[in-house]
Design a protein around this motif. Sequence first.
Motif, mmCIF file in Angstrom:
data_model
loop_
_atom_site.group_PDB
_atom_site.id
_atom_site.type_symbol
_atom_site.label_atom_id
_atom_site.label_comp_id
_atom_site.label_asym_id
_atom_site.label_seq_id
_atom_site.Cartn_x
_atom_site.Cartn_y
_atom_site.Cartn_z
ATOM 1 N N UNK A 140 1.068 -1.266 -0.137
ATOM 2 C CA UNK A 140 0.216 0.167 -0.667
ATOM 3 C C UNK A 140 1.028 1.552 -0.367
ATOM 4 N N UNK A 141 1.609 1.365 0.975
ATOM 5 C CA UNK A 141 2.663 2.280 0.605
ATOM 6 C C UNK A 141 3.313 3.233 -0.451
ATOM 7 N N UNK A 142 3.770 2.226 -1.663
ATOM 8 C CA UNK A 142 4.179 2.154 -2.598
ATOM 9 C C UNK A 142 2.816 3.567 -3.642
ATOM 10 N N UNK A 143 2.112 3.422 -3.382
ATOM 11 C CA UNK A 143 0.764 3.616 -4.101
ATOM 12 C C UNK A 143 0.713 5.336 -3.251
ATOM 13 N N UNK A 144 1.055 5.361 -1.499
ATOM 14 C CA UNK A 144 0.453 6.556 -1.071
ATOM 15 C C UNK A 144 1.629 7.360 -1.713
ATOM 16 N N UNK A 145 3.066 6.370 -2.137
ATOM 17 C CA UNK A 145 4.606 7.513 -1.973
ATOM 18 C C UNK A 145 4.027 8.017 -3.357
ATOM 19 N N UNK B 152 -14.980 -8.292 0.660
ATOM 20 C CA UNK B 152 -15.104 -9.520 1.347
ATOM 21 C C UNK B 152 -15.281 -10.491 1.329
ATOM 22 N N UNK B 153 -16.141 -10.753 -0.246
ATOM 23 C CA UNK B 153 -17.167 -11.729 -0.541
ATOM 24 C C UNK B 153 -16.211 -13.347 -1.124
ATOM 25 N N UNK B 154 -15.255 -12.643 -2.275
ATOM 26 C CA UNK B 154 -14.082 -13.236 -2.891
ATOM 27 C C UNK B 154 -14.118 -14.745 -1.957
ATOM 28 N N UNK B 155 -13.126 -15.276 -2.667
ATOM 29 C CA UNK B 155 -12.120 -16.042 -1.929
ATOM 30 C C UNK B 155 -10.924 -16.496 -2.799
ATOM 31 N N UNK B 156 -9.519 -15.667 -2.234
ATOM 32 C CA UNK B 156 -9.071 -15.307 -0.805
ATOM 33 C C UNK B 156 -10.002 -14.018 -1.113
ATOM 34 N N UNK B 157 -10.364 -13.310 0.274
ATOM 35 C CA UNK B 157 -10.800 -11.695 0.559
ATOM 36 C C UNK B 157 -9.594 -10.918 -0.421
ATOM 37 N N UNK B 158 -10.646 -10.076 -1.088
ATOM 38 C CA UNK B 158 -9.061 -9.405 -1.881
ATOM 39 C C UNK B 158 -9.029 -7.604 -1.609
ATOM 40 N N UNK B 159 -7.460 -6.957 -1.736
ATOM 41 C CA UNK B 159 -8.053 -5.424 -1.811
ATOM 42 C C UNK B 159 -7.898 -5.229 -2.980
ATOM 43 N N UNK B 160 -9.115 -4.104 -3.345
ATOM 44 C CA UNK B 160 -8.823 -3.224 -4.926
ATOM 45 C C UNK B 160 -8.564 -1.996 -4.372
ATOM 46 N N UNK B 161 -7.177 -1.366 -4.965
ATOM 47 C CA UNK B 161 -6.375 -0.578 -4.140
ATOM 48 C C UNK B 161 -6.466 0.552 -4.559
ATOM 49 N N UNK B 162 -7.016 2.132 -5.185
ATOM 50 C CA UNK B 162 -7.882 3.107 -5.715
ATOM 51 C C UNK B 162 -6.639 4.182 -5.890
ATOM 52 N N UNK B 163 -5.679 5.082 -6.742
ATOM 53 C CA UNK B 163 -5.156 5.847 -6.343
ATOM 54 C C UNK B 163 -4.891 6.694 -7.822
ATOM 55 N N UNK B 164 -5.601 8.299 -7.337
ATOM 56 C CA UNK B 164 -5.774 9.481 -8.010
ATOM 57 C C UNK B 164 -4.796 10.298 -8.533
ATOM 58 N N UNK B 165 -4.837 10.970 -9.825
ATOM 59 C CA UNK B 165 -3.640 11.495 -10.632
ATOM 60 C C UNK B 165 -3.963 13.008 -10.112
ATOM 61 N N UNK B 166 -3.672 14.021 -8.852
ATOM 62 C CA UNK B 166 -4.275 14.995 -8.212
ATOM 63 C C UNK B 166 -3.609 15.776 -8.753
ATOM 64 N N UNK B 167 -2.251 15.559 -8.628
ATOM 65 C CA UNK B 167 -1.426 17.217 -9.052
ATOM 66 C C UNK B 167 -0.656 16.704 -10.674
#
Length: 190
Positions: A159-164, A175-190
């Motif tokens: 996660x920290x890679x996208x924050x950076x 949470x309904x997926x097996x295995x539970x998954x995360x969809x991480x979304x970052x926006x290009x702001x500048x």
Amino acid sequence: MSMKNRIEFFKEGIKHIKTTGTITRSSNFVCKKMLKHIDFKNARVIVELGAGDGVITKHILKKMHPDCKLIAFEVLDNFMPFLNELAEKDKRLIVAHDSAEKIGEYLDKIDAQKADYFVSALPFVVLPDDLGEKIVSEAAKHLKKGGLYIQLHYSLVAKKMYEKAFGNVDVNFVFLNVPPAFVLVSEKRA
Ligand SMILES: C[S@@+](CC[C@H](N)C(=O)[O-])C[C@H]1O[C@@H](n2cnc3c(N)ncnc32)[C@H](O)[C@@H]1O
């Protein structure tokens, strides 16, 4: 997806686990959770990173605008027949049999400077850190202002890679997926 694809993915997953990071491909449920962040009506350039045998690719092609282009990156040779078959049927798809840090090169090939969206299932947890950082920083560089970088993960280790790279990351837990998954979304702001 056919059983043949499923078996091929499993075999490739085992053989190249340090590249694929998994032995099963994404479920339809996860694909939909990733793609719900995309405004398909207005997107004209989408880049997929780590396409595998094309499970997410197919979902994107089904939803994308007739004038939209999709560049799909994948390094493993054995996935090429699946992706090339899709590209033969649908000329909006450009298969990049190459490593995902070469985003700029492939955008040039279609005369696009930037992408509207990145959709990635790259397994950054098993890839070398410097390669991961290079790929994400290239994606940030080539994403339009207001565009989204959408990443699938099964943990929050990276996660920290996208924050950076983007200065922001929104975590969606599937949470309904097996295995539970995360969809991480970052926006290009500048
Ligand atoms: C977790 S699998 C995802 C496959 C498929 N998109 C899915 O969701 O089921 C990750 C894929 O990324 C590919 N990959 C790994 N490193 C890569 C790189 N540097 N550039 C492009 N693809 C890469 C792997 O070969 C693998 O097919």
